[in-house]
Motif scaffolding. Structure first.
Motif, mmCIF file in Angstrom:
data_model
loop_
_atom_site.group_PDB
_atom_site.id
_atom_site.type_symbol
_atom_site.label_atom_id
_atom_site.label_comp_id
_atom_site.label_asym_id
_atom_site.label_seq_id
_atom_site.Cartn_x
_atom_site.Cartn_y
_atom_site.Cartn_z
ATOM 1 N N VAL A 45 0.835 -1.213 0.000
ATOM 2 C CA VAL A 45 0.000 0.000 0.000
ATOM 3 C C VAL A 45 0.865 1.255 0.000
ATOM 4 C CG1 VAL A 45 -1.963 -1.116 1.133
ATOM 5 C CG2 VAL A 45 -0.267 0.093 2.516
ATOM 6 N N TYR A 46 2.132 1.127 0.386
ATOM 7 C CA TYR A 46 3.050 2.266 0.414
ATOM 8 C C TYR A 46 3.895 2.367 -0.853
ATOM 9 C CZ TYR A 46 1.734 1.941 5.278
ATOM 10 O OH TYR A 46 1.010 1.862 6.439
ATOM 11 N N GLY A 47 3.703 1.435 -1.767
ATOM 12 C CA GLY A 47 4.457 1.457 -3.015
ATOM 13 C C GLY A 47 5.822 0.810 -2.869
ATOM 14 N N ASN A 48 6.629 0.962 -3.889
ATOM 15 C CA ASN A 48 7.963 0.384 -3.922
ATOM 16 C C ASN A 48 8.955 1.414 -3.385
ATOM 17 O OD1 ASN A 48 10.143 -1.216 -4.409
ATOM 18 N ND2 ASN A 48 10.135 -0.940 -6.620
ATOM 19 N N ARG A 49 9.325 1.275 -2.127
ATOM 20 C CA ARG A 49 10.228 2.232 -1.484
ATOM 21 C C ARG A 49 11.346 1.486 -0.761
ATOM 22 N NH1 ARG A 49 5.709 6.275 1.139
ATOM 23 N NH2 ARG A 49 4.677 6.744 -0.802
ATOM 24 N N PRO A 50 12.266 0.909 -1.516
ATOM 25 C CA PRO A 50 13.344 0.122 -0.901
ATOM 26 C C PRO A 50 14.134 0.939 0.114
ATOM 27 C CG PRO A 50 13.402 -0.058 -3.295
ATOM 28 C CD PRO A 50 12.393 1.004 -2.951
ATOM 29 N N GLY A 51 14.389 0.338 1.255
ATOM 30 C CA GLY A 51 15.219 0.963 2.273
ATOM 31 C C GLY A 51 14.531 2.037 3.092
#
Length: 85
Positions: A45-51
């Motif tokens: 739900v927060y998207g693709n946000r690596p790290g």
């Protein structure tokens, strides 16, 4: 009731995630007491946000299709409990 419906997606994800949540919420609804329902969502739900550190206060993202469905499912569950997301 614990909802792990998304773990069983074999066809249309909307039918499982959104419609399944709606049906489950309706099944546990009672005018006599608040529903006892646990929805297990995902960080999609927060998207693709690596790290990036994420918590429930992080802004939602619509960059992932499954994340959009999960967010819609969360809104259905929250509304059933009188919570505005």
């Amino acid at each position: 009731v614990y909802n792990f419906l998304a773990a069983f997606i074999r066809g249309d994800p909307r039918a499982v995630i959104v419609d399944g949540t709606r049906a489950t919420v309706a099944a546990v609804a009672s005018p006599l007491r608040p529903p006892r329902y646990v929805l297990c969502s995902a960080t999609t739900v927060y998207g693709n946000r690596p790290g990036m550190r994420l918590d429930e206060d992080a802004p939602l993202s619509d960059d992932m299709a499954i994340g959009r469905l999960q967010a819609e499912s969360e809104a259905i569950a929250a509304a059933s409990a009188g919570i505005t997301p």
